[in-house]
Design an enzyme around this catalytic site. Structure first.
Site, short mmCIF file in Angstrom:
data_model
loop_
_atom_site.label_atom_id
_atom_site.label_comp_id
_atom_site.label_asym_id
_atom_site.label_seq_id
_atom_site.Cartn_x
_atom_site.Cartn_y
_atom_site.Cartn_z
N PHE A 174 0.85 -1.52 -0.23
CA PHE A 174 0.33 -0.19 -0.19
C PHE A 174 0.96 1.49 0.15
O PHE A 174 0.60 2.49 -0.55
CB PHE A 174 -1.30 -0.19 0.90
CG PHE A 174 -0.35 0.58 2.51
CD1 PHE A 174 -0.45 1.44 2.69
CD2 PHE A 174 0.00 -0.14 3.31
CE1 PHE A 174 0.94 2.06 3.73
CE2 PHE A 174 0.63 0.06 4.55
CZ PHE A 174 1.09 1.42 4.45
N CYS A 178 9.27 1.71 3.55
CA CYS A 178 10.54 1.09 3.63
C CYS A 178 12.14 1.77 4.44
O CYS A 178 12.34 0.57 4.83
CB CYS A 178 10.24 -0.49 2.83
SG CYS A 178 10.77 0.07 1.51
N SER A 199 5.32 -6.39 3.94
CA SER A 199 6.19 -7.44 5.11
C SER A 199 6.93 -8.55 4.52
O SER A 199 6.53 -9.28 4.11
CB SER A 199 4.33 -7.81 6.11
OG SER A 199 4.04 -7.83 5.35
P1 NAD Z 1 1.40 -6.02 3.24
O1 NAD Z 1 2.49 -7.28 3.44
O2 NAD Z 1 0.43 -6.85 4.18
O3 NAD Z 1 1.05 -6.83 1.74
C1 NAD Z 1 1.46 -6.46 0.54
C2 NAD Z 1 0.69 -7.74 -0.29
O4 NAD Z 1 0.75 -8.39 -0.25
C3 NAD Z 1 0.04 -6.32 -1.09
O5 NAD Z 1 -0.69 -6.73 -1.85
C4 NAD Z 1 -1.43 -7.70 0.42
O6 NAD Z 1 -2.69 -7.46 -0.89
C5 NAD Z 1 -0.82 -9.17 -0.17
N1 NAD Z 1 -1.06 -9.99 0.60
C6 NAD Z 1 -1.41 -9.77 2.53
N2 NAD Z 1 -1.51 -10.62 3.18
C7 NAD Z 1 -1.44 -11.82 1.95
C8 NAD Z 1 -1.53 -13.44 2.36
N3 NAD Z 1 -1.90 -13.12 3.75
N4 NAD Z 1 -1.43 -14.05 1.22
C9 NAD Z 1 -0.31 -12.98 -0.11
N5 NAD Z 1 -0.65 -12.69 0.33
C10 NAD Z 1 -0.66 -11.02 1.04
O7 NAD Z 1 1.92 -5.01 3.35
P2 NAD Z 1 1.99 -3.93 3.18
O8 NAD Z 1 1.08 -3.29 4.48
O9 NAD Z 1 0.72 -3.58 1.87
O10 NAD Z 1 2.75 -3.50 3.33
C11 NAD Z 1 3.82 -2.81 4.05
C12 NAD Z 1 4.72 -3.11 4.18
O11 NAD Z 1 6.00 -3.22 3.31
C13 NAD Z 1 5.69 -2.71 5.24
O12 NAD Z 1 6.60 -3.96 6.23
C14 NAD Z 1 7.28 -1.92 4.89
O13 NAD Z 1 8.87 -2.13 4.87
C15 NAD Z 1 7.16 -3.07 3.20
N6 NAD Z 1 7.78 -3.19 2.22
C16 NAD Z 1 8.89 -3.21 1.82
C17 NAD Z 1 10.03 -2.06 0.82
C18 NAD Z 1 11.08 -2.95 0.58
O14 NAD Z 1 11.37 -2.64 -0.44
N7 NAD Z 1 11.44 -3.63 1.51
C19 NAD Z 1 9.23 -0.99 0.41
C20 NAD Z 1 7.73 -0.94 0.87
C21 NAD Z 1 7.03 -1.58 1.60
#
Ligand code: NAD
Length: 498
Positions: free
Chosen positions: A150, A282, A227
């Site tokens: 997101f 992130c 995440s």
């Molecule tokens: P999230 O893990 O909740 O969701 C990411 C994606 O995974 C979304 O498209 C979501 O729909 C999907 N998803 C969620 N739960 C799932 C499941 N159980 N099974 C399969 N798919 C699933 O992350 P978020 O809250 O959208 O984003 C924030 C997180 O992303 C933070 O931890 C942040 O640090 C990380 N992030 C990392 C980077 C990087 O490059 N390392 C960059 C941006 C954000």
């Protein structure tokens, strides 16, 4: 009536079929402003079929023509910047200037991908053996997918799909269900830029859609950002299904401040990187590590009034420092971490939990929070909080300052602030983290370098964008050729270069 967003498949918007919907909030007001359809496996299969159908023609198109589509796309995104930024800000909650930055950082990867005719060139060795030449080519993988978080709904999809489709792949983006409007609009603009139908598709959804992508044998590669637990799940399951996977996870980035640093500058940089975008980055800086008690005391005394003076306002305002968090549930989770930190013995120098914005009492706001005396062993230091919360871990010396980020479970980014070149150099060489800033608080590499964290911040071997991105989205083929003039005898022994 609340708007209902569907998917973008084969060049057109299609309504969701599953009957399952997810609320999209306006974090400033707290209202549900739209709903998004959550795809069933059959809808994912529809998108994969469209992408598979588009692949042969797109892959065969010469790279210069693919680059022209990206040039045009860049122009269209630039023209649509204000619309995209407002859309993004009102679903995510980041302030408008920061939303423009989100789009712009994505565009910088599009600019990089416009160089694909040069980037995708292979290598050639003349006369590798008698009458033998060897060359290599980088070919696209086929249908590939990007699952995005997101917090950067413009930049991260563009990181992935611009390089992937420049290389000749066809793409399915599964954006976050919290803010899917920008990814849908980007797919529309890609069509307008001249990409054939099916080259860029968007399927909205949750775990069900993600699992369908993982299990579909026609999808050859997955790039994931989100995440860490989900990243690890995608990596383990995706590779089990024989896909190429890169999966980037959470972070807990540290900023080391040595006693010789320009403190005023360090604090100005720190406050922006800790609290900008309400800490939902992130590459934010949620941990400051001042070295020595004197440095720590000076840091806290300069920081405290600045944290109290942060301007928190509606996301569409031009003159706030930060807006609301993405959802009420996420804000409440951040507040629970503050309580945990206090229970662990950290000093609450500034407590933002009671903040409420007049006129927007239902919005998902909270104030900036500053915690001193965090240390390893504290759960609230170990975990990613992802909110406007800065924890200070006091280090006694330089060695401890290197050890803290090096021993943390995450290894996305780290920064050091100092006037001492030798110390900065030693730090950059020794620290066990993927991206390092020297007097730079958020060391997100430029588009033609490469982005990726270590440890639980990144699963897989290849980074995002830059030359690593081209390697991830292509497979290499090596051709050894001989054009003999005479009939050759049989060879039963493996040929060597003896
Ligand atoms: P999230 O893990 O909740 O969701 C990411 C994606 O995974 C979304 O498209 C979501 O729909 C999907 N998803 C969620 N739960 C799932 C499941 N159980 N099974 C399969 N798919 C699933 O992350 P978020 O809250 O959208 O984003 C924030 C997180 O992303 C933070 O931890 C942040 O640090 C990380 N992030 C990392 C980077 C990087 O490059 N390392 C960059 C941006 C954000």
């Amino acid at each position: 009536m609340t708007a209902e967003l569907g998917h973008f498949i084969n060049g057109e918007h299609v309504n969701g079929q599953s009957g399952r919907l997810h609320d999209i909030f306006n974090p400033t007001t707290g209202e549900v402003q739209a709903k998004v359809a959550l795809a069933a496996p059959a809808e994912v299969a529809h998108a994969v079929a469209a992408a598979e159908n588009a692949f042969p023609v797109w892959a065969a198109m010469n790279p210069q023509r693919r680059a022209r589509v990206l040039f045009k796309f860049k122009e269209l995104v630039e023209k649509d910047m204000e619309n995209l930024a407002k859309m993004l800000s009102s679903e995510h909650g980041k302030i408008l200037p920061d939303a423009r930055g989100d789009v712009q950082r994505g565009l910088e990867v599009v600019e990089f991908a416009c160089g694909i005719p040069h980037l995708q060139k292979g290598e050639y060795t003349e006369a590798a053996g008698p009458g033998i030449d060897v060359y290599s080519m980088r070919q696209p993988l086929g249908v590939v997918a990007g699952i995005t978080p997101f917090n950067f709904p413009a930049m991260i999809p563009m990181w992935m799909f611009s390089v992937a489709i420049a290389c000749g792949n066809t793409f399915i983006n599964k954006p976050s269900e919290k803010d899917p409007s920008v990814p849908l609009r980007l797919a529309e603009l890609m069509m307008e830029a001249g990409a054939p139908e099916g080259v860029l598709n968007v399927v909205n959804g949750d775990k069900e859609a993600v699992d369908a992508i993982i299990e579909d044998p026609r999808v050859k590669a997955i790039s994931f950002v989100g995440s860490s637990d989900i990243a690890q799940y995608i990596y383990a399951n995706g590779t089990k299904h024989n896909k190429r996977v890169q999966a980037f996870g959470g972070a807990k980035n540290h900023m080391i401040i040595l006693p010789d640093a320009d403190m005023e500058n360090a604090v100005n940089q720190l406050i922006g990187s800790a609290y900008g975008s309400a800490g939902e980055r992130c590459m934010a800086t949620p941990v400051a590590v001042p070295v020595g008690e004197g440095t720590a005391d000076a840091l806290v005394s300069i920081l405290k009034p600045k944290v109290e003076a942060l301007r928190i306002g509606p996301s569409l305002s031009e003159d706030s420092d930060l807006g609301p968090l993405v959802t009420a549930a996420h804000r409440d989770r951040v507040k629970a971490y503050i309580r945990m930190a206090a229970d662990e013995g950290q000093e609450l120098v500034v407590d933002g939990r009671e903040f409420s914005l007049q006129g927007y009492e239902n919005g998902f706001f909270m104030g900036g929070t500053l915690l001193d005396h965090a240390r390893p062993g504290h759960q609230s230091y170990h975990d990613e909080i992802f909110g406007p919360v800065l924890q200070i871990v006091r280090a006694e010396n330089f060695e401890e300052a290197i050890a803290l980020p090096s021993n943390h479970q995450y290894g996305n980014g780290v920064a050091i602030f100092t006037r001492n070149g030798a110390a900065a150099r030693e730090f950059a060489q020794k620290v066990n983290v993927g991206m390092v800033g020297v007097n730079v608080p958020i060391p997100v590499p430029v588009a033609y370098h490469t982005f990726g964290g270590w440890k639980r911040s990144g699963f897989g071997d290849t980074n995002q964008h830059g030359p690593e991105g081209v390697r991830f989205w292509t497979k290499i083929k090596t051709i050894t050729q001989r054009w003999p003039e005479d009939v050759q005898g049989s060879e039963f022994v493996i040929p060597t270069m003896e």
